[in-house]
Design an enzyme around this catalytic site. Sequence first.
Site, PDB file in Angstrom:
ATOM      1  N   THR A  52      78.125  50.836  36.780  1.00 24.46           N
ATOM      2  CA  THR A  52      76.717  50.562  37.041  1.00 24.46           C
ATOM      3  C   THR A  52      76.133  49.955  35.774  1.00 24.46           C
ATOM      4  OG1 THR A  52      74.580  51.571  37.582  1.00 24.46           O
ATOM      5  CG2 THR A  52      76.156  52.971  36.439  1.00 24.46           C
ATOM      6  N   GLY A  53      75.077  49.208  35.948  1.00 27.64           N
ATOM      7  CA  GLY A  53      74.467  48.561  34.787  1.00 27.64           C
ATOM      8  C   GLY A  53      74.475  47.059  34.942  1.00 27.64           C
ATOM      9  N   ARG A 108      71.403  35.803  43.779  1.00 32.31           N
ATOM     10  CA  ARG A 108      72.191  36.456  42.709  1.00 32.31           C
ATOM     11  C   ARG A 108      73.053  37.589  43.289  1.00 32.31           C
ATOM     12  NH1 ARG A 108      72.773  41.892  40.423  1.00 32.31           N
ATOM     13  NH2 ARG A 108      73.299  41.667  38.239  1.00 32.31           N
ATOM     14  N   GLY A 110      75.383  43.871  35.744  1.00 31.46           N
ATOM     15  CA  GLY A 110      76.539  43.396  36.487  1.00 31.46           C
ATOM     16  C   GLY A 110      77.204  42.175  35.890  1.00 31.46           C
ATOM     17  N   SER A 164      67.164  51.343  44.480  1.00 32.50           N
ATOM     18  CA  SER A 164      68.140  50.405  43.927  1.00 32.50           C
ATOM     19  C   SER A 164      69.339  50.240  44.855  1.00 32.50           C
ATOM     20  CB  SER A 164      68.619  50.915  42.565  1.00 32.50           C
ATOM     21  OG  SER A 164      68.967  52.268  42.691  1.00 32.50           O
ATOM     22  N   THR A 175      74.660  48.570  46.292  1.00 38.86           N
ATOM     23  CA  THR A 175      73.461  48.344  45.482  1.00 38.86           C
ATOM     24  C   THR A 175      72.553  47.292  46.107  1.00 38.86           C
ATOM     25  OG1 THR A 175      72.735  47.852  43.213  1.00 38.86           O
ATOM     26  CG2 THR A 175      74.436  46.440  44.095  1.00 38.86           C
TER      27      THR A 175
END
Length: 318
Positions: A231-232, A208, A234, A80, A198
């Site tokens: 995190t998570g 994106r 976005g 990731s 990331t």
Amino acid sequence: MGMKRRDFIKTTAIGLAAPTTIFGGSKLKTNKNDPIILSTWDHGLPANDAGLISLQNGGNAMDAAEAGARIPEGDPKSTSVGFGGLPDEQGNVTLDACVMDSTGNAGSVAFIQNIKHPVSVARKVMEDTKHVMLVGEGARQFAVSQGFEEIDLLTNESKAAWEKWKKKRRKMTPHETHDTIAVLAQDNKGDLAGACTTSGWAYKMHGRVGDSPIIGAGLFVDNEVGCAGGTGLGEEVIKTAGSFLVVELMRQGYDPTKACEEALNRVIKKHNGNPDFQIAYIAIRKDGKIGSACIKWSFEYALARGEQNKLHKIKGLL
Ligand code: ASP
């Protein structure tokens, strides 16, 4: 006689001399001589080790955060982040990263391709340009001009995973794609800095960009108050200026964990109390207190402090 401009400024400055007090009115001591490195997910453990080595070698908080973030960037097993990151729906690995230092300076790259260490490019943007953010081809060109090597970031493993996904184009659940690394550091002067990097949401639309390179969303540092990283999903972090919000809540006196929770509660409320995605925040307050929270399921952060570098698991608010 009319007021001269200089007098006016003086008067105004006195008028504003009592700004909203930070930390709810009580002054917190700056944490010194007890460096902290706090990172998201289990790749935070080796990242923290690298950050600690950087500090031991005389590095400051910014050096430590960058050194930490480079570890998963260079590790193809961290799918990731960086090299070996899962590609977008067209099979391109596109990376996002940012840094912010104790002076409030920031640098960022988004949608950069073929460069292994976007976090270091972000730092170069911060230190060697007049800008904060470079994207795409311009970011790549800048990196090459600064001596960064160009490589193919798509490993055989990530390519195989993408090819398998492509057959059915299964919708990835937000639970499956959220392993950005944010690294927050406080050095032995008490200064704060952070880095975030990331490959973003796996199989995302081409072009994106998530929260991770957006200052105030994926990362924010205010050396007077604290720093936070996320995190998570976005998109939801961007819409709530997540990391900035966590820091501002700490400024208002929120405890670091409560600040993370309150920032998440705003997202939860917007989704009628039942979001089907994950967001997690980590935070360090200026006095060295750390905090973290996540929306659901669980989340792990790695905390290095003193001799210890350990993974901590927390449960979601829902
Ligand atoms: N926050 C990242 C993004 O939306 C995803 C992640 O945490 O892995 O790009």
